[in-house]
Scaffold this active site. Structure first.
Site, PDB file in Angstrom:
ATOM      1  CE  LYS A 166      -6.220   1.848  -0.687  1.00  0.00           C
ATOM      2  NZ  LYS A 166      -6.330   2.183   0.684  1.00  0.00           N
ATOM      3  CE  LYS A 189      -3.652   2.362   2.493  1.00  0.00           C
ATOM      4  NZ  LYS A 189      -4.709   2.251   3.489  1.00  0.00           N
TER       5      LYS A 189
HETATM    6  C1  PBG Z   1      -7.562   3.581   5.336  1.00  0.00           C
HETATM    7  C2  PBG Z   1      -7.858   3.353   3.903  1.00  0.00           C
HETATM    8  C3  PBG Z   1      -7.646   4.249   2.863  1.00  0.00           C
HETATM    9  C4  PBG Z   1      -8.189   3.663   1.735  1.00  0.00           C
HETATM   10  C5  PBG Z   1      -8.703   2.405   2.102  1.00  0.00           C
HETATM   11  N1  PBG Z   1      -8.472   2.240   3.459  1.00  0.00           N
HETATM   12  C6  PBG Z   1      -7.072   5.611   2.845  1.00  0.00           C
HETATM   13  C7  PBG Z   1      -5.753   5.873   3.414  1.00  0.00           C
HETATM   14  O1  PBG Z   1      -4.940   4.974   3.660  1.00  0.00           O
HETATM   15  O2  PBG Z   1      -5.493   7.045   3.654  1.00  0.00           O
HETATM   16  C8  PBG Z   1      -8.217   4.303   0.379  1.00  0.00           C
HETATM   17  C9  PBG Z   1      -9.242   3.808  -0.557  1.00  0.00           C
HETATM   18  C10 PBG Z   1      -9.500   4.699  -1.714  1.00  0.00           C
HETATM   19  O3  PBG Z   1      -8.832   5.722  -1.929  1.00  0.00           O
HETATM   20  O4  PBG Z   1     -10.417   4.367  -2.464  1.00  0.00           O
HETATM   21  N2  PBG Z   1      -6.475   2.953   5.849  1.00  0.00           N
END
Ligand code: PBG
Length: 331
Positions: A255, A201
């Site tokens: 992601k 991520k």
């Molecule tokens: C939280 C989380 C996020 C997303 C999914 N879970 C945002 C972040 O890490 O700031 C992003 C999903 C998206 O942008 O569609 N941990």
């Protein structure tokens, strides 16, 4: 690789001459079974609240979410991922609401599982919806504390499993979290709760609209670069995936999605485990923005962007287009 015969013995267009021929030689297929639908839930009754930066992806009250979950199941979508919009009054520095068994996301999970038992429910394990600083971990000064956060994540994971969640998605990027969650699940008789770790991520600007959607954007102090990955890195993604698998993840996720398709391909090829991509909010916003202006064809744009993940080797995609795409695939 085998070299094709020279022209005219080889005419690649022969295999593209008609829809039936293209269908016959297609290397990948996209079906509704490849999709997970991320959705947003709010408190209240019979209400849908538009999200300005994500046109078409409304926040829904639990009763409305159930209707959509049933629709998703009927379309052949295997799972939904529920994200809560948490009232600012419930956010604290310790993020205690995360392990309140009556919190919004636990109530939503119980309601969906009771009404639509055939659909899988996935929940994030991360503190950002509940943390008054908007971070995924507990903060001291400027530091996001790793091991203290693990204690909180374990409690959060257990209330979510208790609520009936099928897939836990640790999305916080703390070190060691998958192992802590897996051990807690085993110790509490939740052997069948699956973990899909947000393994690779990245610290990405493409999460911006999501933070609006769950109301954590305004709260966020600073950035997430000390725990989410540097977009410059690729080998590190493989180490993250290896670590999460060794700690007990069943499936892994990359992601964001399209801007990180190289990572999807490397992970899927290297590990041969179910690998998912999250086509995140900013990707959705880009496509929706262009489609809304008539600059991109909606149907073709949605399906081509999703097929790209299958081609890269992904087993499935989390996408805000899930319901639309499933309908398109049915036509
Ligand atoms: C939280 C989380 C996020 C997303 C999914 N879970 C945002 C972040 O890490 O700031 C992003 C999903 C998206 O942008 O569609 N941990």
């Amino acid at each position: 690789m085998l070299q094709p015969a020279p022209f005219p013995a080889s005419r690649p267009r022969r295999l593209r001459q008609a829809p039936w021929m293209r269908a016959l030689v297609a290397e990948n297929v996209l079906t509704p079974a490849d999709l997970i639908w991320p959705c947003f839930v709010i408190d209240g009754e019979d209400r849908a609240e538009p999200i300005e930066t994500m046109p078409g992806a409304d926040r829904l009250t639990i009763d409305r979410l159930i209707v959509k979950a049933r629709e998703a199941a009927d379309l052949g979508i295997p799972a939904i991922a529920i994200f809560p919009y948490t009232d600012a009054a419930l956010k604290t520095p310790g993020a205690e609401e995360a392990w309140n068994p009556e919190n919004l996301v636990c109530r939503a999970t119980r309601a969906v599982k009771a009404a639509v038992p055939g659909i899988g429910v996935m929940l994030d394990v991360a503190l950002d919806p509940y943390n008054s600083d908007g971070h995924d971990g507990i903060i001291e000064g400027e530091t996001i504390l790793n091991d203290e956060t693990l204690i909180a994540l374990e409690k959060q994971a257990l209330v979510q499993a208790e609520a009936g969640c099928d897939i836990l998605g640790p999305s916080d990027m703390m070190d060691g979290r998958v192992g802590v969650i897996r051990r807690a699940l085993e110790a509490h008789d939740f052997q069948n709760v699956t973990i899909m770790s947000y393994a690779a991520k990245y610290a990405s600007c493409f999460y911006g609209p999501f933070r609006d959607a769950v109301g954590s954007g305004g709260a966020l102090k600073g950035d997430k670069k000390t725990y989410q990955m540097d977009p410059a890195n690729s080998d590190e993604a493989l180490r993250e995936v290896a670590t999460d698998l060794a700690e007990g993840a069943d499936m892994v996720m990359v992601k964001p999605g399209l801007p990180y398709l190289d990572i999807c391909q490397r992970v899927a090829a290297e590990f041969r485990v179910p690998t998912y991509a999250y086509q995140v909010s900013g990707e959705y916003a880009m496509l929706k923005g262009a489609m809304g202006n008539g600059w991109l064809d909606e149907r073709a744009g949605v399906l081509e962007s999703l097929m790209a993940f299958k081609r890269a080797g992904c087993a499935g995609i989390l996408t805000y287009f899930a319901l639309d795409a499933a309908r398109m695939l049915r036509e």
